[in-house]
Design a protein around this motif. Structure first.
Motif, mmCIF file in Angstrom:
data_model
loop_
_atom_site.group_PDB
_atom_site.id
_atom_site.type_symbol
_atom_site.label_atom_id
_atom_site.label_comp_id
_atom_site.label_asym_id
_atom_site.label_seq_id
_atom_site.Cartn_x
_atom_site.Cartn_y
_atom_site.Cartn_z
ATOM 1 N N LYS A 1 0.931 -1.271 0.004
ATOM 2 C CA LYS A 1 -0.074 -0.197 0.032
ATOM 3 C C LYS A 1 0.889 1.076 -0.050
ATOM 4 C CE LYS A 1 -3.958 -2.192 2.139
ATOM 5 N NZ LYS A 1 -4.904 -2.138 3.339
ATOM 6 N N ALA A 2 2.094 1.227 0.992
ATOM 7 C CA ALA A 2 2.820 2.155 0.792
ATOM 8 C C ALA A 2 3.538 2.735 -0.666
ATOM 9 C CB ALA A 2 3.912 2.348 1.934
ATOM 10 N N ARG A 3 3.885 1.652 -1.235
ATOM 11 C CA ARG A 3 4.405 1.596 -2.516
ATOM 12 C C ARG A 3 3.399 2.248 -3.677
ATOM 13 N NH1 ARG A 3 8.114 3.700 -4.823
ATOM 14 N NH2 ARG A 3 9.043 2.864 -2.757
ATOM 15 N N PHE A 4 2.266 1.774 -3.440
ATOM 16 C CA PHE A 4 1.158 2.360 -4.377
ATOM 17 C C PHE A 4 0.874 3.778 -4.102
ATOM 18 C CE2 PHE A 4 -3.428 3.410 -4.589
ATOM 19 C CZ PHE A 4 -3.542 3.173 -6.021
ATOM 20 N N ILE A 5 1.034 4.140 -2.767
ATOM 21 C CA ILE A 5 0.876 5.590 -2.511
ATOM 22 C C ILE A 5 1.904 6.215 -3.142
ATOM 23 C CG2 ILE A 5 0.777 7.323 -0.856
ATOM 24 C CD1 ILE A 5 -0.960 5.343 0.723
ATOM 25 N N ALA A 6 3.290 5.926 -2.835
ATOM 26 C CA ALA A 6 4.217 6.645 -3.184
ATOM 27 C C ALA A 6 4.502 6.498 -5.002
ATOM 28 C CB ALA A 6 5.624 5.740 -2.822
ATOM 29 N N ASP A 7 4.036 5.710 -5.292
ATOM 30 C CA ASP A 7 4.137 5.518 -6.881
ATOM 31 C C ASP A 7 3.025 6.480 -7.479
ATOM 32 O OD1 ASP A 7 5.942 3.791 -7.258
ATOM 33 O OD2 ASP A 7 4.589 2.019 -7.549
ATOM 34 N N HIS A 8 1.973 6.784 -7.072
ATOM 35 C CA HIS A 8 1.033 8.129 -7.494
ATOM 36 C C HIS A 8 1.570 9.238 -7.087
ATOM 37 C CE1 HIS A 8 -1.589 4.479 -8.208
ATOM 38 N NE2 HIS A 8 -2.355 5.345 -8.970
ATOM 39 N N LEU A 9 2.120 9.416 -6.091
ATOM 40 C CA LEU A 9 2.720 10.836 -5.766
ATOM 41 C C LEU A 9 3.856 11.101 -6.446
ATOM 42 C CD1 LEU A 9 3.091 10.846 -1.842
ATOM 43 C CD2 LEU A 9 1.349 12.048 -3.047
ATOM 44 N N ILE A 10 4.753 10.084 -7.093
ATOM 45 C CA ILE A 10 5.738 10.355 -7.959
ATOM 46 C C ILE A 10 5.083 10.810 -9.597
ATOM 47 C CG2 ILE A 10 7.508 9.389 -9.501
ATOM 48 C CD1 ILE A 10 8.208 7.673 -6.958
ATOM 49 N N ASP A 11 4.015 10.186 -9.818
ATOM 50 C CA ASP A 11 3.392 10.455 -11.100
ATOM 51 C C ASP A 11 2.304 11.315 -11.344
ATOM 52 O OD1 ASP A 11 4.695 8.114 -12.235
ATOM 53 O OD2 ASP A 11 2.916 6.739 -11.689
ATOM 54 N N SER A 12 2.203 12.128 -10.169
ATOM 55 C CA SER A 12 1.064 13.188 -10.247
ATOM 56 C C SER A 12 2.047 14.588 -10.637
ATOM 57 C CB SER A 12 0.604 13.519 -8.601
ATOM 58 O OG SER A 12 1.593 13.600 -7.741
#
Length: 62
Positions: free
Chosen positions: A15-26
């Motif tokens: 879940k933490a990786r999912f959030i981090a990936d979306h923050l990077i792509d935003s």
């Protein structure tokens, strides 16, 4: 949506990786809404990337 209730360590990391990936792509104009269940009720964190502000909304806090 993220909830730690009944979650084991590998699921938390996923879940933490999912959030981090979306923050990077935003994009900087984005608002990111993160509904979260810390125990027995839902809270909402809103990340405003443009102003670099995080809002934490919890109906149980006064």
């Amino acid at each position: 949506m993220v909830s730690k209730v009944g979650t084991i360590a590998p699921q938390i990391e996923k879940k933490a990786r999912f959030i981090a990936d979306h923050l990077i792509d935003s994009k900087l104009a984005d608002l990111i809404f993160l509904p979260y269940n810390p125990r027995f009720h839902w809270v909402l964190a809103i990340i405003d990337l443009k102003s670099q502000t995080i809002y934490y909304l919890d109906s149980l806090l006064q």
